[in-house]
Design an enzyme around this catalytic site. Structure first.
Site, PDB file in Angstrom:
ATOM      1  N   LYS A 121       0.828  -1.211   0.000  1.00  0.00           N
ATOM      2  CA  LYS A 121       0.000   0.000   0.000  1.00  0.00           C
ATOM      3  C   LYS A 121       0.862   1.261   0.000  1.00  0.00           C
ATOM      4  O   LYS A 121       0.619   2.189  -0.755  1.00  0.00           O
ATOM      5  CB  LYS A 121      -0.929   0.029   1.222  1.00  0.00           C
ATOM      6  CG  LYS A 121      -1.899  -1.139   1.297  1.00  0.00           C
ATOM      7  CD  LYS A 121      -2.905  -0.965   2.416  1.00  0.00           C
ATOM      8  CE  LYS A 121      -2.307  -0.993   3.815  1.00  0.00           C
ATOM      9  NZ  LYS A 121      -1.737  -2.292   4.210  1.00  0.00           N
ATOM     10  N   ARG A 165      -9.678   0.763   8.930  1.00  0.00           N
ATOM     11  CA  ARG A 165      -9.263  -0.600   9.270  1.00  0.00           C
ATOM     12  C   ARG A 165     -10.354  -1.370   9.989  1.00  0.00           C
ATOM     13  O   ARG A 165     -10.157  -2.540  10.316  1.00  0.00           O
ATOM     14  CB  ARG A 165      -8.020  -0.543  10.160  1.00  0.00           C
ATOM     15  CG  ARG A 165      -6.702  -0.711   9.391  1.00  0.00           C
ATOM     16  CD  ARG A 165      -5.588  -0.618  10.394  1.00  0.00           C
ATOM     17  NE  ARG A 165      -4.384  -1.291  10.034  1.00  0.00           N
ATOM     18  CZ  ARG A 165      -3.336  -0.698   9.461  1.00  0.00           C
ATOM     19  NH1 ARG A 165      -3.383   0.568   9.125  1.00  0.00           N
ATOM     20  NH2 ARG A 165      -2.231  -1.380   9.232  1.00  0.00           N
ATOM     21  N   ARG A 177      11.455  -7.066   5.538  1.00  0.00           N
ATOM     22  CA  ARG A 177      11.281  -5.640   5.228  1.00  0.00           C
ATOM     23  C   ARG A 177      12.280  -4.772   6.001  1.00  0.00           C
ATOM     24  O   ARG A 177      12.552  -5.025   7.165  1.00  0.00           O
ATOM     25  CB  ARG A 177       9.853  -5.266   5.613  1.00  0.00           C
ATOM     26  CG  ARG A 177       9.411  -3.930   5.164  1.00  0.00           C
ATOM     27  CD  ARG A 177       7.927  -3.875   5.049  1.00  0.00           C
ATOM     28  NE  ARG A 177       7.248  -3.619   6.295  1.00  0.00           N
ATOM     29  CZ  ARG A 177       6.011  -3.129   6.358  1.00  0.00           C
ATOM     30  NH1 ARG A 177       5.330  -2.869   5.262  1.00  0.00           N
ATOM     31  NH2 ARG A 177       5.437  -2.931   7.519  1.00  0.00           N
ATOM     32  N   ARG A 185      11.243  -2.198  11.362  1.00  0.00           N
ATOM     33  CA  ARG A 185      10.138  -1.716  12.193  1.00  0.00           C
ATOM     34  C   ARG A 185       9.899  -2.674  13.349  1.00  0.00           C
ATOM     35  O   ARG A 185       9.944  -3.887  13.170  1.00  0.00           O
ATOM     36  CB  ARG A 185       8.860  -1.625  11.345  1.00  0.00           C
ATOM     37  CG  ARG A 185       8.603  -0.243  10.827  1.00  0.00           C
ATOM     38  CD  ARG A 185       7.490  -0.210   9.810  1.00  0.00           C
ATOM     39  NE  ARG A 185       6.202  -0.696  10.290  1.00  0.00           N
ATOM     40  CZ  ARG A 185       5.059  -0.544   9.618  1.00  0.00           C
ATOM     41  NH1 ARG A 185       5.054   0.080   8.458  1.00  0.00           N
ATOM     42  NH2 ARG A 185       3.923  -1.007  10.091  1.00  0.00           N
ATOM     43  N   ARG A 199      -0.722  -9.224  13.562  1.00  0.00           N
ATOM     44  CA  ARG A 199      -1.293  -8.219  12.647  1.00  0.00           C
ATOM     45  C   ARG A 199      -2.137  -8.891  11.560  1.00  0.00           C
ATOM     46  O   ARG A 199      -3.156  -8.353  11.143  1.00  0.00           O
ATOM     47  CB  ARG A 199      -0.177  -7.381  12.016  1.00  0.00           C
ATOM     48  CG  ARG A 199       0.348  -6.318  12.981  1.00  0.00           C
ATOM     49  CD  ARG A 199       1.754  -5.889  12.636  1.00  0.00           C
ATOM     50  NE  ARG A 199       1.837  -5.082  11.449  1.00  0.00           N
ATOM     51  CZ  ARG A 199       2.942  -5.004  10.692  1.00  0.00           C
ATOM     52  NH1 ARG A 199       4.023  -5.707  11.008  1.00  0.00           N
ATOM     53  NH2 ARG A 199       2.969  -4.218   9.653  1.00  0.00           N
TER      54      ARG A 199
HETATM   55  P1  AMP Z   1       0.645   0.579   9.010  1.00  0.00           P
HETATM   56  O1  AMP Z   1       1.846   1.418   8.824  1.00  0.00           O
HETATM   57  O2  AMP Z   1      -0.518   1.011   8.168  1.00  0.00           O
HETATM   58  O3  AMP Z   1       0.949  -0.896   8.882  1.00  0.00           O
HETATM   59  O4  AMP Z   1       0.159   0.804  10.527  1.00  0.00           O
HETATM   60  C1  AMP Z   1       0.984   0.449  11.611  1.00  0.00           C
HETATM   61  C2  AMP Z   1       0.150   0.321  12.874  1.00  0.00           C
HETATM   62  O5  AMP Z   1      -0.474   1.585  13.185  1.00  0.00           O
HETATM   63  C3  AMP Z   1      -1.006  -0.663  12.802  1.00  0.00           C
HETATM   64  O6  AMP Z   1      -0.579  -2.001  13.031  1.00  0.00           O
HETATM   65  C4  AMP Z   1      -1.904  -0.133  13.927  1.00  0.00           C
HETATM   66  O7  AMP Z   1      -1.377  -0.469  15.196  1.00  0.00           O
HETATM   67  C5  AMP Z   1      -1.762   1.370  13.768  1.00  0.00           C
HETATM   68  N1  AMP Z   1      -2.773   1.915  12.834  1.00  0.00           N
HETATM   69  C6  AMP Z   1      -2.550   2.489  11.616  1.00  0.00           C
HETATM   70  N2  AMP Z   1      -3.699   2.862  11.045  1.00  0.00           N
HETATM   71  C7  AMP Z   1      -4.680   2.511  11.907  1.00  0.00           C
HETATM   72  C8  AMP Z   1      -6.105   2.601  11.875  1.00  0.00           C
HETATM   73  N3  AMP Z   1      -6.753   3.105  10.823  1.00  0.00           N
HETATM   74  N4  AMP Z   1      -6.793   2.140  12.951  1.00  0.00           N
HETATM   75  C9  AMP Z   1      -6.162   1.619  14.021  1.00  0.00           C
HETATM   76  N5  AMP Z   1      -4.827   1.484  14.111  1.00  0.00           N
HETATM   77  C10 AMP Z   1      -4.082   1.926  13.058  1.00  0.00           C
END
Ligand code: AMP
Length: 210
Positions: free
Chosen positions: A13, A86, A125, A157, A168
Site C-alpha cells: 500500500k 481498518r 522488510r 520496524r 497483525r
Molecule cells: P501501518 O503502517 O498502516 O501498517 O500501521 C501500523 C500500525 O499503526 C497498525 O498495526 C496499527 O497499530 C496502527 N494503525 C494504523 N492505522 C490505523 C487505523 N486506521 N486504525 C487503528 N490502528 C491503526
C-alpha cells in the site's frame, strides 16, 4: 475524488500510494506514518499508541477519527487513504467525515496478497531513516544504496517481528477484512493482484482508477 488503498500489512500500500501520488497528484495520508511520527516526536499521543502499535493491535476508532480529522482538514487535493479505514466503524465514520467536508469517495481498492507472501515480505522488510527524520521503505523505489548515499540509517520496524506479524495478520482478517464487504455493498470495491512486479501492480491500479 478520494480513494482508499486496502490490503494486508505488506501488500504494498505504502509503495503504491507514493507512486500514485506522483502519477496522479494525490495527497497521500498514511495513518501508520502519522502515528509513527507522533511516537518519534515523543508527544502524549505517541506515548499512548507506542505499545499498541508494537504489539500489532489497532488504535481505538475514536482516537483514529480525531487524528484523521486533523490531518484531512484543509486538504484541497484528492486524497489516497493508506491504512484507514481498518474497521467497519472507521469506514462509517469516514463516510460521515467526508460528506461533512464536501468530499467524495471514489473507489476502495484492495491490493490482494496471500498470507504466506505477506509473512515473507514483512519478515525481510527494511526501512531507512534519513538525517531529516523522514522514513523511506527499502524497496523498488528506494534501495539500500540510496539510503547509504543519503546518509540514512537502516532499521527494521518494531512491529515487523515474527510475533507481531502473526498478530497483525490475525487482526487484519478479523477486523479489517469485513471493511471490503462494506465497500462492495456501496459499489465502490475493486481489487488488484499484489503478488506481481510493483510496476504491474501500479499499472493495474491506474487501470481500475480510470
Ligand atoms: P501501518 O503502517 O498502516 O501498517 O500501521 C501500523 C500500525 O499503526 C497498525 O498495526 C496499527 O497499530 C496502527 N494503525 C494504523 N492505522 C490505523 C487505523 N486506521 N486504525 C487503528 N490502528 C491503526
Amino acid at each position: 475524488m478520494d480513494i482508499i488503498l486496502m490490503g494486508a500489512p505488506g501488500a504494498g500500500k505504502g509503495t503504491q500510494a507514493a507512486r500514485l501520488k506522483t502519477a496522479l497528484g494525490y495527497k497521500h495520508i498514511s495513518t501508520g506514518d502519522v502515528l509513527r511520527s507522533e511516537i518519534a516526536s515523543g508527544s502524549e499521543l505517541g506515548k499512548k499508541v507506542g505499545a499498541i502499535i508494537q504489539k500489532g493491535d489497532l488504535v481505538s476508532d475514536e482516537l483514529m477519527l480525531s487524528i484523521l480529522k486533523e490531518v484531512v482538514s484543509g486538504v484541497q487535493e484528492p486524497i489516497i487513504f493508506d491504512g484507514f479505514p481498518r474497521t467497519v466503524p472507521q469506514a462509517e465514520m469516514l463516510n460521515t467525515m467526508l460528506a461533512s467536508l464536501g468530499r467524495e469517495l471514489g473507489k476502495a481498492v484492495e491490493i490482494s496478497l496471500p498470507d504466506e507472501v505477506v509473512v515473507v515480505r514483512l519478515s525481510s522488510r527494511k526501512q531507512c531513516k534519513l538525517p531529516s527524520g523522514e522514513v523511506k521503505q527499502i524497496g523498488p523505489d528506494f534501495s539500500l544504496e540510496d539510503c547509504a548515499a543519503q546518509g540514512g540509517e537502516v532499521f527494521t520496524r518494531k512491529d515487523d517481528s515474527a510475533e507481531s506479524i502473526a498478530h497483525r495478520l490475525q487482526v487484519y482478517h478479523q477486523q479489517t477484512e469485513p471493511v471490503t464487504a462494506f465497500y462492495k455493498q456501496a459499489g465502490k470495491f475493486v481489487a488488484v493482484n499484489g503478488d506481481q512486479h510493483p510496476d504491474q501492480v501500479l499499472n493495474d491500479l491506474l487501470n481500475v482508477l480510470k
